[in-house]
Design an enzyme around this catalytic site. Sequence first.
Site, PDB file in Angstrom:
ATOM      1  N   PRO C 106       0.694  -1.268  -0.089  1.00 51.92           N
ATOM      2  CA  PRO C 106       0.004   0.236   0.032  1.00 51.92           C
ATOM      3  C   PRO C 106       0.957   1.414  -0.049  1.00 51.92           C
ATOM      4  CG  PRO C 106      -0.373  -1.466   1.930  1.00 51.92           C
ATOM      5  CD  PRO C 106       0.550  -2.151   1.286  1.00 51.92           C
ATOM      6  N   THR C 107       0.659   2.080  -0.738  1.00 53.36           N
ATOM      7  CA  THR C 107       1.456   3.402  -1.221  1.00 53.36           C
ATOM      8  C   THR C 107       1.294   4.514   0.036  1.00 53.36           C
ATOM      9  OG1 THR C 107       0.018   3.954  -2.882  1.00 53.36           O
ATOM     10  CG2 THR C 107       2.131   2.990  -3.470  1.00 53.36           C
ATOM     11  N   ASN C 108      -0.197   4.471   0.141  1.00 54.87           N
ATOM     12  CA  ASN C 108      -0.574   5.706   1.220  1.00 54.87           C
ATOM     13  C   ASN C 108      -0.507   5.200   2.581  1.00 54.87           C
ATOM     14  OD1 ASN C 108      -1.175   8.168  -0.296  1.00 54.87           O
ATOM     15  ND2 ASN C 108      -2.327   6.600  -1.399  1.00 54.87           N
ATOM     16  N   CYS C 109       0.311   4.076   2.918  1.00 56.70           N
ATOM     17  CA  CYS C 109       0.043   3.315   4.176  1.00 56.70           C
ATOM     18  C   CYS C 109       1.459   4.065   5.054  1.00 56.70           C
ATOM     19  CB  CYS C 109       0.165   2.247   4.106  1.00 56.70           C
ATOM     20  SG  CYS C 109      -0.055   1.113   5.570  1.00 56.70           S
ATOM     21  N   LEU C 110       1.044   4.633   6.160  1.00 62.31           N
ATOM     22  CA  LEU C 110       2.388   5.391   7.053  1.00 62.31           C
ATOM     23  C   LEU C 110       2.612   4.593   8.360  1.00 62.31           C
ATOM     24  CD1 LEU C 110       0.747   8.582   5.611  1.00 62.31           C
ATOM     25  CD2 LEU C 110       3.015   8.029   5.039  1.00 62.31           C
TER      26      LEU C 110
END
Lengths: 98, 121, 110
Positions: C106-110
């Site tokens: 997931p790219t927007n997973c922080l």
Amino acid sequence: MALHTLNRAPADQSCVTRCLNALADNDALLLIEDGVYAALPGHQALFAALPDSVSLYVLQPDLQARGISEKVRDVFTPIDDAGFVQLACDQDKVVSWF
Amino acid sequence: MSAKKKVLIINRRAPYGRSNARDSLDVALTCGVFELPVSLLFADDGVYQLLGEHDAQGIGQKNLSATMAALPMYDIDQLYVCEQSLKTQGLETSDLANAPTAVDQDAIQQLIKEHDVVLTF
Amino acid sequence: MTLEVNGNQIEVDEEGYLCALDDWSEEVAEQIALAEGVTLTPDHWAVLEVLRDFYNTFEHAPAMRPFVKAVGQKLGADKGKSIYLMKLFPDSPAKLAAKIAGLPKPTNCL
């Protein structure tokens, strides 16, 4: 109150119009980069509909670079980079039109 | 902690030709992950982002419309479109995905006022 | 890096996510899960299916918040909770479940 910055020359109509239409009472407009050309007398009509409470600024180094320091209308207050920073701090947000 | 800042993202560029639309959406989703209230305004060529059913495989890009369809999953449901831009582009709100609310110039000034942070793409 | 499943070599990136989404199968999922110390139960499979549906619809692997919301919508409010997903996929459910489901990180997973 918002500070709006505009960096496009007058022929880029959609950007210039979009910016001018977004200006509300007591906002400030700062022309930067190619946006400074709009401060020349030939573009006076663009600003005709703005509320009087909108304050107008222009970034001096950008005027100077383009050789138009002496040619812009005096309703625009020239400011330097430090003035830009101060202006940004004085407003509660900055909206950048580019 | 202070109240969460309300973010308004203004989209003025057509999708795909430049990265503005994709970048804007990444910022919106990231704000969503942080549970910041996000509103999106589409104006000028940005209204083209709202035409649904993209198929960008042929130009080697991801479908913007697929990601935009996920906005409600990130609790981003405040979408606005400039009615004047729609008129200029010959579009109606019924042509658009995500059911944005049409707004005039005064309403746009109001949106800028109501939000704490305004980002333009 | 490669993963061997039933004699087939499957390519994964340095973090263990599948390079080609088409390589995914239930056996592949089980093997990735095993390597991560997770034994897949019907509860896991239900969540993985929600995740793969999400990916097919929205073309990205969700961060935690939309992941929780999607699970809640598909499997019921009692399961649409971070704690439920944390139990099934410990530490970082959005990342771990995406890996097992054969999706990109997931790219927007922080």
